[in-house]
Design a protein around this motif. Structure first.
Motif, PDB file in Angstrom:
ATOM      1  N   CYS A  46       0.871  -1.186   0.000  1.00 23.70           N
ATOM      2  CA  CYS A  46       0.000   0.000   0.000  1.00 23.70           C
ATOM      3  C   CYS A  46       0.900   1.225   0.000  1.00 23.70           C
ATOM      4  N   ARG A  47       0.968   1.892  -1.117  1.00 24.12           N
ATOM      5  CA  ARG A  47       1.929   2.974  -1.314  1.00 24.12           C
ATOM      6  C   ARG A  47       1.224   4.254  -1.751  1.00 24.12           C
ATOM      7  N   GLY A  48       0.149   4.600  -1.063  1.00 19.84           N
ATOM      8  CA  GLY A  48      -0.540   5.848  -1.340  1.00 19.84           C
ATOM      9  C   GLY A  48      -1.653   5.731  -2.354  1.00 19.84           C
ATOM     10  N   GLN A  49      -1.728   4.584  -3.052  1.00 20.99           N
ATOM     11  CA  GLN A  49      -2.814   4.418  -4.009  1.00 20.99           C
ATOM     12  C   GLN A  49      -4.132   4.168  -3.264  1.00 20.99           C
ATOM     13  N   GLU A  50      -5.235   4.468  -3.922  1.00 21.18           N
ATOM     14  CA  GLU A  50      -6.545   4.233  -3.317  1.00 21.18           C
ATOM     15  C   GLU A  50      -7.058   2.847  -3.712  1.00 21.18           C
ATOM     16  N   PRO A  51      -7.764   2.150  -2.814  1.00 18.22           N
ATOM     17  CA  PRO A  51      -7.989   2.513  -1.413  1.00 18.22           C
ATOM     18  C   PRO A  51      -6.763   2.225  -0.565  1.00 18.22           C
ATOM     19  N   HIS A  52      -6.808   2.671   0.699  1.00 18.79           N
ATOM     20  CA  HIS A  52      -5.718   2.384   1.610  1.00 18.79           C
ATOM     21  C   HIS A  52      -5.802   0.922   2.062  1.00 18.79           C
ATOM     22  N   CYS A  53      -4.760   0.474   2.737  1.00 17.23           N
ATOM     23  CA  CYS A  53      -4.678  -0.929   3.156  1.00 17.23           C
ATOM     24  C   CYS A  53      -5.828  -1.307   4.095  1.00 17.23           C
TER      25      CYS A  53
ATOM     26  N   ARG B  93      -0.985   9.534   3.379  1.00 16.18           N
ATOM     27  CA  ARG B  93      -0.969   8.544   4.460  1.00 16.18           C
ATOM     28  C   ARG B  93      -0.800   7.166   3.821  1.00 16.18           C
ATOM     29  N   SER B  94       0.286   6.504   4.155  1.00 19.48           N
ATOM     30  CA  SER B  94       0.632   5.286   3.436  1.00 19.48           C
ATOM     31  C   SER B  94       1.142   4.238   4.406  1.00 19.48           C
ATOM     32  N   GLY B  95       1.194   2.999   3.925  1.00 21.66           N
ATOM     33  CA  GLY B  95       1.675   1.886   4.735  1.00 21.66           C
ATOM     34  C   GLY B  95       0.527   1.172   5.423  1.00 21.66           C
TER      35      GLY B  95
END
Length: 721
Positions: free
Chosen positions: A349-356, A394-396
């Motif tokens: 999960c590297r900022g792409q939608e959706p989040h993790c 917000r990532s990770g």
């Protein structure tokens, strides 16, 4: 156990290195750029060298993947724009290729640098690039990627080009062997709750995550007689770090390239095989386990798809998307079955939608039942813990290790990985907690509703995530959940309420200067709190982890948690980060060194009494351990390492009872099972992965491993049956 600040940390003040002023992230306009300090011939040769040595991790279009950063475009320029071509050359030469740092000749490294510069819009000139030439990158490159590099045309031999000599051969996908398993016994909820010790039904053995077998035919008096009974070659290519599942004499094996195989667990005979694909093109993203329930086998494929296969034939019954793999999502952690639901995490999960998120699916139909987003977004509970940064930055929060489950409470417990970028200065979050990163989550298995959470490392800053196994242990009426993460802190929580109970360090660490035992909160060093981008800061342990993905084992009769530990440290530097690009990467550089006081020994195995949190025994060795630990009712504990050794020790003392040297790195999860009254041990060899294998590859020049040899080995005591 109480922890003093002096006993908990040691700061390497002399090793805190500061760089100069901030690096600019903005390049000159294309018309203002100077000619690149390389020739067209160097760039052309560099493109071929890049394809052979680098593209398997960083992709053919230099877009990066997983923890491998992009080498072209805005993110690359934000990181490297104000640094020099000499810096880039030295960085690549000292770290690449993956697992073989420094193995190429100087001219090849020079050519790769020339290609990377050209991929960022630099124009060739008549000047040849040499290792001492130090041109500031943003004076020759714009970050504009040429179309033929951004969208490369796939050739027939592209997979081989990208992986070089270690690439898998052309693989035929689909159901390559249909099975006809007769008298298959469906797996019930009661079997999963009370597993037969003759089987190994669940990743790590039981819902509680013990990695323990009650079988005792192989014990501390006869383990030295173990011998190989059969072996099975596994796919080359891809990361292999799996563990088999065994039910009623049938072994189900998760192989690389999303291949699932059913084997006769006594003889090794192949019963069916389904190669789901896609074919692995890089040594990253392992299938750590699969699951069985009723008449199906469930596997989370590395392209973020979830499959149910017929356990008798291997045919696909249903398939559903966990997330859109085309967006870069991935899943490696394995699945658990609870109350008729397949529960699975999500990675990359590297900022792409959706989040993790963690999600659950009906085991019969594949229909999604619920999902829980592991990154708290603005306007949601915990959304105010990110220092006000926008949701797209917000990532990770990946969940790359399968959770555990308490059937009495109907709660599933999951660890969540760190926030991205790694360092708080890069992500601009200050001392904010960044929920639900580095937390334990307790979720209702039927609804996904959050029962409680516990943040282990608020504002974590060195890729020291707390994502690993949550082990459920009862001490009388007290129900606990225990875990240990990369910082090497062993935690004990009340698993009903989430209340902090205790913590103790298992390896030397200097990230925390102390620990508030009343609040259950670590106290960061002042220089970590005050960190800035582009400044080197020391951290022990390194991102390889005091403890990483190889799981612990809970030896229940002796109340011992046996932990594979890592002993290395690093300097880490957080980069400036391009904002709002749709991608948020790790954005950190590392320099790894041996942990003080270890004499260059990277591996350590230790046992702790869980009721008291006291260490009972430990030993260290040069090579780190790269398998989980298996303990048994025979008072043995078995584990494998980077130096190709699989060993069994006496569980109560750590004394070595038996070793065998296997063809390559021993990596995966050992299991035990029994057929017709005979107990077996099984373990895999494997390559690939992240820091746990990458760091020793760079540091242990005296330890040599073949770059192939992924396989399964099954051992037992002498005898024909």
């Amino acid at each position: 156990m109480r922890i003093s600040a002096a006993g908990f940390a040691w700061t390497l003040g002399a090793m805190l290195i500061a760089t100069g002023g901030p690096w600019a992230a903005v390049s000159l306009a294309q018309s203002q750029l100077r000619p690149g300090p390389f020739t067209a011939a160097q760039a052309s040769a560099g493109r071929a060298a890049y394809a052979a040595n680098c593209a398997g991790c960083h992709e053919a279009n230099l877009a990066g993947s997983g923890d491998q950063p992009p080498l072209a475009g805005p993110s690359f320029m934000a990181t490297w724009g104000a640094r020099t071509t000499k810096d880039l050359y030295e960085d690549i030469r000292s770290q690449m290729p993956y697992g073989k740092a420094g193995s190429l000749d100087s001219s090849t490294y020079q050519n790769i640098v020339a290609f990377i510069l050209s991929a960022n819009g630099a124009q060739a000139s008549g000047q040849s690039f040499g290792p001492d030439l130090a041109a500031t990158i943003n004076t020759v490159a714009s970050g504009q990627i040429p179309a033929d590099i951004a969208h490369p045309v796939k050739r027939a031999n592209a997979a081989a080009d990208e992986e070089g000599a270690s690439a898998p051969r052309t693989m035929r996908l689909g159901l390559t062997l249909s099975g006809h398993i007769k008298n298959y016994v469906p797996v019930t909820n009661d079997m999963l709750t009370h597993p037969d010790p003759n089987d190994w039904l669940i990743y790590r053995g039981n819902y509680q995550g013990w990695s323990y077998s009650a079988l005792n035919q192989i014990n501390d008096t006869n383990a030295g007689q173990l011998q190989l009974k059969w072996s099975w070659a596994m796919n080359e290519g891809g990361e292999n770090a799996t563990g088999p599942t065994v039910h009623n004499g049938i072994m189900f094996l998760a192989n690389t390239s999303n291949t699932v195989q059913a084997l006769d667990a006594k003889t090794g005979e192949l019963l069916w095989e389904n190669r789901l694909g896609p074919v692995a093109t890089r040594a990253y993203s392992a299938l750590r386990s699969l699951a069985v329930y009723e008449d199906k086998v469930y596997i989370n494929a590395t392209d973020a798809k979830l499959y149910a296969l017929d356990a008798r034939t291997g045919k696909v019954v249903w398939r559903t998307d966990i997330a859109d793999g085309a967006k870069g999502f991935n899943e490696t952690g394995g699945v658990i079955l609870a109350h008729g639901k397949v529960i699975v995490g999500l990675t990359l999960c590297r900022g792409q939608e959706p989040h993790c998120y963690i999600s659950a699916y009906d085991a019969e139909t594949g229909k999604r039942s619920w999902k829980f987003t592991t990154i708290a977004l603005a306007g949601t509970p915990g959304g105010d813990t990110w220092n006000g940064i926008s949701d797209d930055m917000r990532s990770g929060g990946e969940t790359w290790i399968a959770g555990t489950y308490d059937p009495d409470l109907n709660i599933t417990y999951w660890g969540v990985a760190q926030a991205k970028p790694w360092m708080r200065a890069s992500r601009r979050t200050g001392s904010a907690t960044t929920l639900f990163a580095n937390s334990t989550l307790a979720l209702d298995a039927d609804t996904g509703n959050l029962k409680w959470y516990y943040s282990h490392a608020p504002g974590e800053s060195f890729d020291l995530d707390e994502v690993f196994e949550r082990v459920l242990i009862d001490h009388g009426a007290q129900k606990t959940v225990m875990t240990v993460g990369k910082a090497g802190i062993l935690w004990k929580l009340d698993r009903v309420t989430g209340k902090f109970m205790d913590a103790t360090p298992t390896v030397f660490q200097n990230v925390f200067s102390g620990f508030d035992m009343k609040k259950g909160e670590p106290i960061y060093r002042p220089d970590i709190i005050a960190q800035k981008t582009n400044t080197w800061i020391s951290a022990c342990p390194s991102a390889a982890g005091g403890h990483d993905w190889p799981p612990t084992s809970y030896d229940q009769p002796n109340d011992l948690l046996i932990i594979p530990l890592g002993q290395s440290c690093n300097l880490m530097l957080g980069h400036d980060v391009a904002q709002h690009t749709g991608v948020v990467n790790t954005e950190g550089s590392e320099r790894v060194f041996f942990m003080p006081g270890t004499d260059g020994n990277m591996g350590r195995l230790a046992a702790y009494k869980t009721s008291t949190m006291q260490p009972i025994w430990s030993f260290q060795q040069r090579a780190p351990f790269l398998t989980g630990v298996l303990s048994t009712g025979g008072n043995i504990a078995c584990v494998g390492d980077y130096d190709r050794v699989f060993r069994c020790v006496q569980a109560t003392t750590g004394k070595t009872l038996w070793t065998v040297r296997l063809p390559t790195v021993v990596q995966g999860n050992p299991i035990s099972f029994s057929i017709d009254g005979k107990q077996y041990l099984a373990i895999t060899t494997g390559l690939g992965g992240g820091s746990p294998i990458g760091k020793p590859s760079a540091m242990l020049s005296d330890v040599h491993n073949p770059d192939h040899g992924q396989a399964l080995y099954v051992f037992a005591l002498p005898g024909s049956n």
